[in-house]
Write a protein that holds these residues in place. Structure first.
Motif, PDB file in Angstrom:
ATOM      1  N   GLY A 204       0.798  -1.215   0.000  1.00  0.00           N
ATOM      2  CA  GLY A 204       0.000   0.000   0.000  1.00  0.00           C
ATOM      3  C   GLY A 204       0.829   1.262   0.000  1.00  0.00           C
ATOM      4  O   GLY A 204       0.542   2.215  -0.734  1.00  0.00           O
ATOM      5  N   ARG A 205       1.880   1.294   0.828  1.00  0.00           N
ATOM      6  CA  ARG A 205       2.709   2.503   0.881  1.00  0.00           C
ATOM      7  C   ARG A 205       3.496   2.705  -0.399  1.00  0.00           C
ATOM      8  O   ARG A 205       3.625   3.817  -0.905  1.00  0.00           O
ATOM      9  CB  ARG A 205       3.661   2.427   2.082  1.00  0.00           C
ATOM     10  N   GLY A 206       4.016   1.629  -0.979  1.00  0.00           N
ATOM     11  CA  GLY A 206       4.725   1.758  -2.233  1.00  0.00           C
ATOM     12  C   GLY A 206       3.815   2.222  -3.353  1.00  0.00           C
ATOM     13  O   GLY A 206       4.184   3.089  -4.164  1.00  0.00           O
ATOM     14  N   SER A 207       2.599   1.672  -3.409  1.00  0.00           N
ATOM     15  CA  SER A 207       1.643   2.077  -4.430  1.00  0.00           C
ATOM     16  C   SER A 207       1.281   3.553  -4.266  1.00  0.00           C
ATOM     17  O   SER A 207       1.197   4.302  -5.249  1.00  0.00           O
ATOM     18  CB  SER A 207       0.380   1.212  -4.334  1.00  0.00           C
ATOM     19  N   GLY A 208       1.067   3.968  -3.018  1.00  0.00           N
ATOM     20  CA  GLY A 208       0.764   5.373  -2.765  1.00  0.00           C
ATOM     21  C   GLY A 208       1.901   6.282  -3.159  1.00  0.00           C
ATOM     22  O   GLY A 208       1.694   7.352  -3.758  1.00  0.00           O
ATOM     23  N   ALA A 209       3.140   5.884  -2.856  1.00  0.00           N
ATOM     24  CA  ALA A 209       4.299   6.692  -3.223  1.00  0.00           C
ATOM     25  C   ALA A 209       4.434   6.799  -4.734  1.00  0.00           C
ATOM     26  O   ALA A 209       4.815   7.849  -5.263  1.00  0.00           O
ATOM     27  CB  ALA A 209       5.558   6.093  -2.611  1.00  0.00           C
ATOM     28  N   ALA A 210       4.123   5.720  -5.457  1.00  0.00           N
ATOM     29  CA  ALA A 210       4.182   5.772  -6.920  1.00  0.00           C
ATOM     30  C   ALA A 210       3.169   6.762  -7.463  1.00  0.00           C
ATOM     31  O   ALA A 210       3.464   7.541  -8.389  1.00  0.00           O
ATOM     32  CB  ALA A 210       3.952   4.383  -7.494  1.00  0.00           C
ATOM     33  N   VAL A 211       1.957   6.757  -6.915  1.00  0.00           N
ATOM     34  CA  VAL A 211       0.942   7.729  -7.330  1.00  0.00           C
ATOM     35  C   VAL A 211       1.437   9.142  -7.076  1.00  0.00           C
ATOM     36  O   VAL A 211       1.293  10.043  -7.923  1.00  0.00           O
ATOM     37  CB  VAL A 211      -0.387   7.469  -6.598  1.00  0.00           C
ATOM     38  N   GLN A 212       2.034   9.374  -5.926  1.00  0.00           N
ATOM     39  CA  GLN A 212       2.519  10.713  -5.601  1.00  0.00           C
ATOM     40  C   GLN A 212       3.664  11.134  -6.516  1.00  0.00           C
ATOM     41  O   GLN A 212       3.737  12.296  -6.936  1.00  0.00           O
ATOM     42  CB  GLN A 212       2.923  10.756  -4.121  1.00  0.00           C
ATOM     43  N   ALA A 213       4.552  10.207  -6.847  1.00  0.00           N
ATOM     44  CA  ALA A 213       5.642  10.527  -7.766  1.00  0.00           C
ATOM     45  C   ALA A 213       5.104  10.873  -9.148  1.00  0.00           C
ATOM     46  O   ALA A 213       5.553  11.842  -9.791  1.00  0.00           O
ATOM     47  CB  ALA A 213       6.609   9.351  -7.855  1.00  0.00           C
ATOM     48  N   LEU A 214       4.129  10.116  -9.615  1.00  0.00           N
ATOM     49  CA  LEU A 214       3.544  10.368 -10.931  1.00  0.00           C
ATOM     50  C   LEU A 214       2.714  11.650 -10.953  1.00  0.00           C
ATOM     51  O   LEU A 214       2.498  12.240 -12.009  1.00  0.00           O
ATOM     52  CB  LEU A 214       2.690   9.173 -11.347  1.00  0.00           C
TER      53      LEU A 214
END
Length: 443
Positions: free
Chosen positions: A55-65
């Protein structure tokens, strides 16, 4: 993952123009307006890799994008195929009406060595696996000269900390950007109140209390078909080689704030803890409560408490007392010695830019502007502070920071594969050895 943490608007980014203050030892570029980001977005595409698809990695990817218009997710890596595919689906659904997210099947890597393949394809990497693996992943990313966002904590034991500190030095020399997910450093309220403290609003900090008291987190039950290693990897929060205990995995946020506002790291710690409520086999080997006194060279003593027990007082906060007054970060107020409010942060937190998003906004703007953010050293030292607290509660002894740093404890096996024996194993009834103060030894 709280979806509100994934969302950020352009206006929120444009509003965030304050100086970002990092803890001692970090390199900080000059303050800049987020408006400047629009002038650099249209440069070359930055390739992004996600290592750790929870979940945290997926959220960080969304934030990076979200942070930069010209970022492409080109590679993903995880130990488990189902987690990787679920993460990709979540990211795609988030951007369904905005942009197309496609990661080629040949760039979706699974297994213990998957991180290397993903990192090699990227310009920027997100490291969000369970923290036991973070030192190896960070070390490799730096060796490949990649910019890094990595979640806290940065290791689960002293051997990992030493590895991170060595890689952090190399990252500085190579002028690589490294942002660590201690997002309070990127939160407007904390930055504003830190500046007030730096300017003498409460005088010299003499004491503090930091809290992460909550009901607890998820538990993943053992499935019949799982090997011991897969079970521990899936239920990673409850095993020290993977998680480091909740004093490290969650309470590091509050401990880090103490280090930041005092401007130093503690010289020693002593404390107590145990498990009274969270005692099942699926709760592995970690405690459900810790209380630690961290002593700093200045003489300041910070009392740290974290608890994972339901139906109890919940509090996540930081409070400091100084020679001229006090600070409560939860209430965002400064009071004098008579308890009169002398300053209150003027906005609600939900009126400020989302600090989870600001971390990535700052990272990508720094890359685009050929600047450098170096969070890794502070991240490692605050991680070590929490490890020091765990060592003190597990053993019942007073332990110095120097002793902790040079400890021979090494929790994570090198060169792991699916045949590796986990470093901790259950007995014949499925129970794990629980640390016992006064019996467990400092190594």
């Amino acid at each position: 993952m709280n979806k509100s943490k994934l969302n950020s608007t352009g206006s929120a980014r444009r509003e965030f123009i304050q100086k970002t203050s990092l803890a001692s030892g970090a390199i900080l570029t000059s303050p800049f307006a987020i408006e400047a980001m629009s002038m650099v977005h249209n440069e070359k595409t930055l390739k992004l890799a996600l290592v750790g698809c929870g979940g945290r990695g997926s959220g960080a990817a969304v934030q990076a994008l979200t942070a930069d218009e010209n970022v492409e997710l080109v590679a993903m890596a995880d130990a488990f195929q189902d987690r990787l595919e679920g993460s990709l689906q979540m990211i795609q659904e988030h951007f369904e009406d905005e942009k197309i997210i496609e990661v080629k099947s040949e760039n979706r890597f699974v297994g213990f060595d998957a991180y290397k393949k993903a990192i090699e394809l990227a310009d920027v990497v997100i490291l969000a696996t369970p923290p036991g693996f973070r030192p190896y992943h960070f070390e490799y990313a730096v060796s490949q000269e990649k910019h890094v966002f990595m979640e806290k904590p940065l290791a689960t034991g002293p051997a990992g900390i030493r590895r991170v500190l060595k890689a952090a030095k190399v990252a500085k020399e190579k002028k690589l950007n490294v942002v660590v997910g201690l997002q309070r450093h990127y939160e407007s309220k904390y930055i504003d109140l830190f500046d007030k403290v730096q300017n003498g609003a409460i005088g010299k900090i003499t004491a503090g209390q930091v809290y992460w008291n909550s009901p607890g987190v998820w538990v993943r039950k053992r499935l019949p078909e799982q090997t011991e290693l897969e079970y521990q990897m899936r239920n990673w929060y409850y095993f020290n080689w993977l998680c480091g205990d909740h004093i490290l995995e969650q309470h590091i946020h509050n401990i880090d704030v103490a280090n930041w506002f005092i401007g130093d790291y503690p010289v020693s710690a002593q404390g107590m803890g145990g498990r009274q409520v969270r005692t099942g086999k699926d709760h592995g080997e970690i405690f459900d409560h810790h209380f630690v006194e961290f002593t700093y060279a200045s003489g300041a003593v910070v009392s740290s408490q974290c608890r994972h027990q339901p139906n109890c007082m919940n509090r996540v906060d930081e409070v400091f007392q100084g020679s001229k007054g006090s600070l409560e970060l939860g209430k965002a107020i400064i009071t004098d010695l008579d308890g009169n409010v002398t300053y209150k942060y003027p906005r609600r937190s939900d009126q400020d830019p989302n600090p989870y998003q600001v971390e990535h906004d700052r990272l990508f703007a720094s890359i685009r502007n050929n600047e450098v953010i170096s969070d890794a050293e502070n991240g490692a030292k605050s991680t070590l502070t929490a490890i020091l607290g765990r060592m003190a509660t597990y053993t019942g002894q007073e332990i110095t920071m120097e002793e902790a740093l040079h400890s021979k404890l090494n929790l994570v096996p090198e060169n792991m594969n699916w045949d590796t024996t986990p470093p901790t194993l259950p007995d014949s009834e499925g129970n794990y050895v629980i640390p016992t103060p006064g019996v467990t030894k400092f190594i």
